[in-house]
Design a protein around this motif. Structure first.
Motif, PDB file in Angstrom:
ATOM      1  N   ARG A  31      39.563  74.767  27.294  1.00 60.50           N
ATOM      2  CA  ARG A  31      39.316  73.810  26.213  1.00 60.50           C
ATOM      3  C   ARG A  31      40.361  73.912  25.102  1.00 60.50           C
ATOM      4  N   SER A  36      45.450  68.309  18.190  1.00 66.79           N
ATOM      5  CA  SER A  36      45.159  67.969  16.799  1.00 66.79           C
ATOM      6  C   SER A  36      45.183  69.167  15.861  1.00 66.79           C
ATOM      7  N   GLU A  96      25.864  63.091  20.172  1.00 61.11           N
ATOM      8  CA  GLU A  96      26.342  64.056  21.155  1.00 61.11           C
ATOM      9  C   GLU A  96      25.419  64.192  22.359  1.00 61.11           C
ATOM     10  N   SER A 141      27.098  63.432  25.734  1.00 61.36           N
ATOM     11  CA  SER A 141      27.991  64.503  26.181  1.00 61.36           C
ATOM     12  C   SER A 141      27.201  65.663  26.779  1.00 61.36           C
ATOM     13  N   LEU A 168      34.117  63.082  30.452  1.00 59.55           N
ATOM     14  CA  LEU A 168      34.377  62.812  29.035  1.00 59.55           C
ATOM     15  C   LEU A 168      35.514  61.811  28.858  1.00 59.55           C
ATOM     16  N   LEU A 169      36.570  61.939  29.651  1.00 61.57           N
ATOM     17  CA  LEU A 169      37.668  60.980  29.578  1.00 61.57           C
ATOM     18  C   LEU A 169      37.213  59.583  29.989  1.00 61.57           C
ATOM     19  N   ARG A 200      34.160  58.425  29.715  1.00 62.58           N
ATOM     20  CA  ARG A 200      33.303  57.919  28.632  1.00 62.58           C
ATOM     21  C   ARG A 200      34.140  57.424  27.455  1.00 62.58           C
ATOM     22  N   HIS A 201      35.188  58.172  27.118  1.00 59.54           N
ATOM     23  CA  HIS A 201      36.065  57.758  26.024  1.00 59.54           C
ATOM     24  C   HIS A 201      36.741  56.430  26.341  1.00 59.54           C
ATOM     25  N   ALA A 202      37.217  56.261  27.579  1.00 59.21           N
ATOM     26  CA  ALA A 202      37.856  55.001  27.963  1.00 59.21           C
ATOM     27  C   ALA A 202      36.868  53.845  27.913  1.00 59.21           C
ATOM     28  N   ILE A 228      34.158  53.608  25.962  1.00 58.32           N
ATOM     29  CA  ILE A 228      33.875  53.291  24.559  1.00 58.32           C
ATOM     30  C   ILE A 228      35.028  52.511  23.935  1.00 58.32           C
ATOM     31  N   ALA A 229      36.261  52.909  24.241  1.00 60.73           N
ATOM     32  CA  ALA A 229      37.422  52.198  23.703  1.00 60.73           C
ATOM     33  C   ALA A 229      37.496  50.771  24.227  1.00 60.73           C
ATOM     34  N   ARG A 230      37.154  50.574  25.505  1.00 63.91           N
ATOM     35  CA  ARG A 230      37.187  49.226  26.071  1.00 63.91           C
ATOM     36  C   ARG A 230      36.109  48.343  25.437  1.00 63.91           C
TER      37      ARG A 230
END
Length: 301
Positions: free
Chosen positions: A99, A106, A199, A202, A233-234, A236-238, A240-242
């Protein structure tokens, strides 16, 4: 009669005094207090666990200095005591600490200058250090503050291990159930994740990853679960962004249709109000000029 309409220019605010290096270091130590409340007790558990595993007392501070990895050290104690093969130890360390690769994206490492200081900052980039640095505004981050916080955090961990060694040497009998400290740590972190509704997805994805890993690869379930969890997780992130992009695209045509009508409607309603408000002011300014001109023409006539 003319009115003075020149704007009043405010005096510029004085710039803040520059923060000295000593103040930045003191701020970094203060930043470490909140994380230290959790680091120090876990260090005590590490010292006690080292003695109960039959390892020498020097192993706790040596491990804390050689591999400042927090929860990974608790796991290493049991693996070393069980004479686990080196390849299995290396794979476990890679899986558990994988991790930290994402932390590097960041973490404000660019603020730290010097090869030695930067190397130590990478070495001491634990979960608590990342969380504390992420909570600070960008304008308040600095290399002395960051390094002071990391050094203080490691001092809590090493000091807790030494206290644990002293307590373990003084106790007449070993403490039962202490090996559950690592599992209890991650249980608490999971419960904290469930407290925030944002969360919960997740945490559900983590449970699904573990279940699939236990069925498909039971011998290396931890490694498989972590890789699968990262992939989910990746995804899910994609997703949400879409959805966010689709929402913005759907909102922009509606705004373009509403804006002309709203502007013309507002203008038609605002024009009489502006006229009625401006008319008395114009009349009050124009009346003296009209009266003086009329009086001049009357005298000339």
């Amino acid at each position: 009669m003319q009115t003075d309409i020149s704007p009043q220019i405010a005096a510029p605010a004085p710039s803040p005094a520059p923060v000295t290096r000593r103040q930045q270091i003191a701020a970094g130590v203060r930043d470490s207090f909140s994380a230290g409340l959790g680091i120090f007790p876990l260090g005590i558990a590490l010292g006690l666990l080292v003695l109960q595993a039959g390892l020498p007392a020097w192993f706790a501070p040596a491990l804390s200095m050689a591999a400042f990895a927090g929860s990974m050290e608790l796991l290493l104690v049991g693996m070393v005591a069980a004479a686990t093969p080196l390849a299995a130890v290396a794979l476990t360390v890679l899986v558990v600490n994988f991790r930290h690769v994402f932390y590097a994206f960041s973490f404000p490492l660019h603020l730290v200058r010097g090869r030695l200081a930067k190397t130590y900052s990478v070495y001491a980039m634990i979960d608590e250090a990342y969380a504390v640095s992420a909570s600070l505004p960008e304008s308040q981050r600095s290399a002395p503050r960051l390094l002071a916080m990391q050094i203080a955090s490691q001092a809590y961990w090493v000091g807790g291990g030494l206290v644990g060694i002293a307590l373990g040497s003084a106790l007449p009998a070993p403490v039962k159930g202490l090996e559950f400290a690592l599992c209890a740590l991650f249980t608490v972190l999971t419960l904290d994740a469930f407290r925030s509704r944002a969360e919960i997805p997740s945490a559900v994805l983590a449970g699904v990853s573990v279940a699939i890993a236990l069925v498909l690869t039971p011998k290396i379930a931890l490694f498989t679960a972590l890789l699968l969890f990262v992939a989910l997780l990746l995804a899910r992130h994609a997703l949400i962004a879409r959805r966010a992009a689709a929402g913005r695209q759907a909102a922009s045509p509606a705004a373009s249709r509403i804006t002309p009508r709203a502007s013309s409607h507002a203008a038609s309603h605002a024009a009489p109000q502006i006229a009625s408000h401006a008319a008395p002011q114009i009349a009050s300014h124009a009346a003296p000029q009209i009266a003086s001109r009329a009086a001049t023409e009357t005298v000339d006539a």
